[in-house]
Write a protein that holds these residues in place. Structure first.
Motif, mmCIF file in Angstrom:
data_model
loop_
_atom_site.group_PDB
_atom_site.id
_atom_site.type_symbol
_atom_site.label_atom_id
_atom_site.label_comp_id
_atom_site.label_asym_id
_atom_site.label_seq_id
_atom_site.Cartn_x
_atom_site.Cartn_y
_atom_site.Cartn_z
ATOM 1 N N GLY A 73 0.782 -1.232 0.000
ATOM 2 C CA GLY A 73 0.000 0.000 0.000
ATOM 3 C C GLY A 73 0.808 1.273 0.000
ATOM 4 N N SER A 74 2.148 1.164 -0.008
ATOM 5 C CA SER A 74 2.955 2.377 -0.010
ATOM 6 C C SER A 74 4.158 2.316 -0.943
ATOM 7 C CB SER A 74 3.440 2.702 1.405
ATOM 8 O OG SER A 74 4.303 1.687 1.862
ATOM 9 N N SER A 75 4.472 1.152 -1.504
ATOM 10 C CA SER A 75 5.591 1.061 -2.438
ATOM 11 C C SER A 75 5.225 0.145 -3.601
ATOM 12 C CB SER A 75 6.848 0.537 -1.727
ATOM 13 O OG SER A 75 6.632 -0.764 -1.239
ATOM 14 N N CYS A 76 5.924 0.355 -4.706
ATOM 15 C CA CYS A 76 5.643 -0.420 -5.913
ATOM 16 C C CYS A 76 6.221 -1.826 -5.817
ATOM 17 C CB CYS A 76 6.248 0.280 -7.128
ATOM 18 S SG CYS A 76 5.467 1.856 -7.522
ATOM 19 N N SER A 77 5.484 -2.778 -6.336
ATOM 20 C CA SER A 77 5.999 -4.146 -6.445
ATOM 21 C C SER A 77 6.333 -4.408 -7.911
ATOM 22 C CB SER A 77 4.970 -5.141 -5.919
ATOM 23 O OG SER A 77 3.784 -5.068 -6.677
ATOM 24 N N LEU A 86 -1.619 1.312 -6.821
ATOM 25 C CA LEU A 86 -1.277 2.483 -6.031
ATOM 26 C C LEU A 86 -1.080 3.677 -6.967
ATOM 27 C CD1 LEU A 86 -0.327 3.629 -3.239
ATOM 28 C CD2 LEU A 86 1.967 2.835 -3.845
ATOM 29 N N VAL A 87 -1.688 4.820 -6.627
ATOM 30 C CA VAL A 87 -1.536 6.073 -7.375
ATOM 31 C C VAL A 87 -1.048 7.118 -6.389
ATOM 32 C CG1 VAL A 87 -2.679 7.808 -8.790
ATOM 33 C CG2 VAL A 87 -3.472 5.439 -8.879
ATOM 34 N N PHE A 88 0.142 7.681 -6.645
ATOM 35 C CA PHE A 88 0.722 8.621 -5.675
ATOM 36 C C PHE A 88 1.717 9.563 -6.333
ATOM 37 C CE2 PHE A 88 3.576 5.101 -6.029
ATOM 38 C CZ PHE A 88 4.850 5.563 -5.745
ATOM 39 N N VAL A 89 2.003 10.672 -5.640
ATOM 40 C CA VAL A 89 3.050 11.604 -6.056
ATOM 41 C C VAL A 89 4.382 10.974 -5.668
ATOM 42 C CG1 VAL A 89 4.111 13.851 -5.605
ATOM 43 C CG2 VAL A 89 1.632 13.660 -5.822
ATOM 44 N N ASP A 90 5.298 10.922 -6.631
ATOM 45 C CA ASP A 90 6.613 10.320 -6.375
ATOM 46 C C ASP A 90 7.692 11.340 -6.743
ATOM 47 O OD1 ASP A 90 8.573 8.502 -5.725
ATOM 48 O OD2 ASP A 90 8.322 7.286 -7.535
ATOM 49 N N SER A 91 7.854 12.332 -5.886
ATOM 50 C CA SER A 91 8.765 13.447 -6.168
ATOM 51 C C SER A 91 10.201 12.998 -6.376
ATOM 52 C CB SER A 91 8.713 14.467 -5.031
ATOM 53 O OG SER A 91 7.411 14.970 -4.896
ATOM 54 N N ASN A 92 10.657 12.031 -5.583
ATOM 55 C CA ASN A 92 12.044 11.586 -5.694
ATOM 56 C C ASN A 92 12.214 10.366 -6.601
ATOM 57 O OD1 ASN A 92 10.925 9.641 -4.077
ATOM 58 N ND2 ASN A 92 12.189 10.082 -2.283
ATOM 59 N N ARG A 93 11.141 9.917 -7.229
ATOM 60 C CA ARG A 93 11.146 8.822 -8.212
ATOM 61 C C ARG A 93 11.753 7.524 -7.682
ATOM 62 N NH1 ARG A 93 12.444 11.824 -13.942
ATOM 63 N NH2 ARG A 93 10.632 13.165 -13.850
ATOM 64 N N ASN A 94 11.485 7.224 -6.406
ATOM 65 C CA ASN A 94 11.988 5.971 -5.836
ATOM 66 C C ASN A 94 10.913 4.885 -5.788
ATOM 67 O OD1 ASN A 94 10.375 6.871 -3.759
ATOM 68 N ND2 ASN A 94 11.945 6.672 -2.167
ATOM 69 N N ARG A 95 9.751 5.168 -6.403
ATOM 70 C CA ARG A 95 8.626 4.221 -6.475
ATOM 71 C C ARG A 95 8.144 3.794 -5.091
ATOM 72 N NH1 ARG A 95 12.201 3.309 -10.023
ATOM 73 N NH2 ARG A 95 13.066 1.433 -9.154
ATOM 74 N N ARG A 96 8.190 4.746 -4.166
ATOM 75 C CA ARG A 96 7.710 4.522 -2.801
ATOM 76 C C ARG A 96 7.089 5.825 -2.299
ATOM 77 N NH1 ARG A 96 11.942 1.806 -0.851
ATOM 78 N NH2 ARG A 96 13.147 3.703 -0.817
ATOM 79 N N ALA A 97 5.923 5.712 -1.669
ATOM 80 C CA ALA A 97 5.256 6.893 -1.119
ATOM 81 C C ALA A 97 5.913 7.252 0.205
ATOM 82 C CB ALA A 97 3.772 6.621 -0.931
ATOM 83 N N ALA A 99 7.273 10.134 3.207
ATOM 84 C CA ALA A 99 6.639 11.218 3.955
ATOM 85 C C ALA A 99 6.564 12.455 3.063
ATOM 86 C CB ALA A 99 7.443 11.519 5.214
ATOM 87 N N GLY A 100 5.406 13.084 3.025
ATOM 88 C CA GLY A 100 5.216 14.269 2.216
ATOM 89 C C GLY A 100 4.769 13.982 0.788
ATOM 90 N N GLU A 101 4.765 12.721 0.385
ATOM 91 C CA GLU A 101 4.300 12.349 -0.954
ATOM 92 C C GLU A 101 2.888 11.776 -0.820
ATOM 93 O OE1 GLU A 101 8.459 11.330 -3.206
ATOM 94 O OE2 GLU A 101 7.402 9.687 -2.240
ATOM 95 N N GLU A 102 1.951 12.469 -1.419
ATOM 96 C CA GLU A 102 0.539 12.154 -1.238
ATOM 97 C C GLU A 102 0.117 10.901 -2.013
ATOM 98 O OE1 GLU A 102 -3.772 14.392 -1.755
ATOM 99 O OE2 GLU A 102 -1.930 15.416 -2.308
#
Length: 186
Positions: A73-77, A86-97, A99-102
């Motif tokens: 529920g918080s990182s890509c498999s 999962l649909v989320f903002v990934d500012s640092n492009r690490n494929r994980r939601a 803190a601060g990434e909605e």
């Protein structure tokens, strides 16, 4: 004298049961096919809406938005099969939601079947840029749990981020991919 009959003879009962058995034999498979087709169409519409929503969120927030299958529920498999989406903002492009990434949405696309994402660069995730373009493009194939290719559906996502549904162009009851090959669910 008038005689009143208050029942059925054995022959009448057998005739009614025979007709009922024939009607059920014809109707039940058709109903199962209708239910399967309705489920397939509903699942692909849900996927279409999810892609449109993610693309819209990227444009509205002016940030990259990532879609992927997730086991926690918080990182890509690595796969979408059997996992929620999962649909989320990934500012640092690490494929994980982080803190601060909605997280915008966690969707159960796979509750009626299996979703397979085949992308450019062999990536297991999809990202939309702030202008709505897709950084990865390819296709989503949805297959029912039964593996029946007649109920398989596909969305083809182009580089502009716009999905389109694959169609059954030859009329054989099986949808073809963008190259004209029938979809397979195995």
């Amino acid at each position: 004298r008038r005689r009143l009959d208050h029942g059925m003879t054995l022959v009448e009962l057998l005739a009614v049961l025979s007709i009922l058995a024939i009607l059920l034999g014809v109707g039940v498979p058709g109903m199962q096919r209708l239910v399967g087709t309705t489920r397939a169409d509903g699942s692909i519409r849900e996927l279409y809406a999810l892609l449109a929503s993610a693309r819209q969120m990227a444009v509205l927030t002016r940030r990259d938005v990532t879609l992927c299958g997730t086991a926690d529920g918080s990182s890509c498999s690595r796969t979408w099969n059997g996992n929620p989406t999962l649909v989320f903002v990934d500012s640092n492009r690490n494929r994980r939601a982080d803190a601060g990434e909605e997280i915008f949405q966690v969707s159960e696309l796979t509750h009626n079947g299996l979703v397979r994402w085949s992308a450019s660069g062999n990536r297991s995730y999809l990202r939309f840029r702030p202008d709505g373009a897709a950084l990865e493009f390819g296709n989503f194939t949805w297959c029912p749990a039964s593996g029946d290719a007649r109920q398989a559906r596909q969305l083809i996502l182009n580089v502009t981020g716009r999905p389109r549904a694959a169609v059954d162009s030859d009329g054989d009851g099986i949808v073809e991919d963008r190259n004209g090959n029938p979809l397979r669910c195995n």
